[in-house]
Design an enzyme around this catalytic site. Sequence first.
Site, PDB file in Angstrom:
ATOM      1  N   GLU A  49      37.944 -45.067 -30.001  1.00 25.56           N
ATOM      2  CA  GLU A  49      39.286 -45.308 -29.460  1.00 25.56           C
ATOM      3  C   GLU A  49      40.292 -44.437 -30.214  1.00 25.56           C
ATOM      4  O   GLU A  49      40.191 -44.260 -31.421  1.00 25.56           O
ATOM      5  CB  GLU A  49      39.648 -46.795 -29.632  1.00 25.56           C
ATOM      6  N   LYS A 150      42.714 -48.974 -20.501  1.00 18.39           N
ATOM      7  CA  LYS A 150      42.490 -50.283 -21.161  1.00 18.39           C
ATOM      8  C   LYS A 150      43.173 -51.389 -20.352  1.00 18.39           C
ATOM      9  O   LYS A 150      44.383 -51.326 -20.087  1.00 18.39           O
ATOM     10  CB  LYS A 150      43.049 -50.206 -22.582  1.00 18.39           C
ATOM     11  N   CYS A 192      37.899 -51.428 -26.552  1.00 16.61           N
ATOM     12  CA  CYS A 192      38.169 -52.345 -27.662  1.00 16.61           C
ATOM     13  C   CYS A 192      38.485 -53.783 -27.255  1.00 16.61           C
ATOM     14  O   CYS A 192      37.574 -54.542 -26.950  1.00 16.61           O
ATOM     15  CB  CYS A 192      39.268 -51.760 -28.549  1.00 16.61           C
TER      16      CYS A 192
HETATM   17  N1  LIG Z   1      42.284 -51.670 -30.719  1.00 18.43           N
HETATM   18  C1  LIG Z   1      42.032 -52.911 -30.385  1.00 18.43           C
HETATM   19  O1  LIG Z   1      42.059 -53.294 -29.245  1.00 18.43           O
HETATM   20  C2  LIG Z   1      41.693 -53.820 -31.531  1.00 18.43           C
HETATM   21  C3  LIG Z   1      41.051 -55.111 -31.120  1.00 18.43           C
HETATM   22  C4  LIG Z   1      40.800 -56.023 -32.240  1.00 18.43           C
HETATM   23  O2  LIG Z   1      40.925 -55.679 -33.412  1.00 18.43           O
HETATM   24  C5  LIG Z   1      40.393 -57.383 -31.927  1.00 18.43           C
HETATM   25  O3  LIG Z   1      40.304 -58.196 -32.851  1.00 18.43           O
HETATM   26  O4  LIG Z   1      40.149 -57.688 -30.756  1.00 18.43           O
END
Ligand SMILES: NC(=O)CCC(=O)C(=O)O
Length: 321
Positions: A49, A150, A192
């Site tokens: 990411e 996303k 993520c």
């Molecule tokens: N970059 C993100 O989306 C981080 C996501 C994250 O840390 C989580 O706990 O879920």
Amino acid sequence: MSSPILKQSLKLALIQLSTTSSKSTNLSHARTKVLEAAKQGAKLVVLPECFNSPYGTKYFSKYAEVLMPKGSKDSEPTKEQSPTFHALRDMAKEAGVWIVGGSIPEREESPGSDSNTGEGKGEEDGTKEKLYNTSLSFSPSGDLVCTHRKIHLFDIDIPGKIRFKESEVLSPGNKISVFDMPEYGKVAVAICYDIRFPELATIAARRGAFLLLYPGAFNLTTGALHWELQGRARAMDNQVFVGLCSPARDMEAEYHAWGHSMVVDPNAEVLGQLEEKEDILVRELEAGRIEEVRKGIPLYTQRRFDVYPDVSQDAKVGTEL
Ligand SMILES: NC(=O)CCC(=O)C(=O)O
């Protein structure tokens, strides 16, 4: 007999890349690592990411690139509009691999704006500029095969630990992304925080994906607790392979990524996991493994859609942005 979900074994590489504040350095470094992964036999290579910029809400606008000029899905960006689009395409062709290009901040051009001059952007002309966290995937011949924005923005607030609000600057995407590698099968891409929403994974798996890929930068608070758990849970629930690809941890940077990029098999076994420093994880995804696991624990024939709905039925998979 139905055809195998993964048609032949595939070498997958996750590049846990170190990133800097210099976009051009990040791009040339990514190229070096992609070529290294290809040398190790990888046919599908994944970047993390925000691999071309620091991760943080204050950086997204500065590093954002126009990927779809004037809202058109058909015309591709120029090198000035998106150096990263062209760098990824060139890497895929040069290395002869499929690339899931992590993610980058994207600027959506509003009608009437000019991405070269910057004129007409922003709120002065009544249009609000939109930014996304977007992943681009390319085939070995350089075709853009998938664009994923996303869907679930990373908005959390754990007092004394971490507050992060992507939604202060980013807009969410609105489709589930699955692309086809004709000689291997279908791959799903999400980013993520998207991993925390199991419906996405289930829908993609039920639409035939053999592999769920999540470029992601978990943090040190939730990473320790949830990163591996989420990866293994998505694999176990759906009996598919899962790959999580993080940036390397940099304690000098504002955001500290968890690292620990990992590949999980359809039985939720961890096939390999990195530590926090820069490294490449290469693992073979074995054809036949999904069928073997599903034969042993036949969730696929035991679902009760007479009791609860099949969430994959009306989902927006690979439809309009
Ligand atoms: N970059 C993100 O989306 C981080 C996501 C994250 O840390 C989580 O706990 O879920």
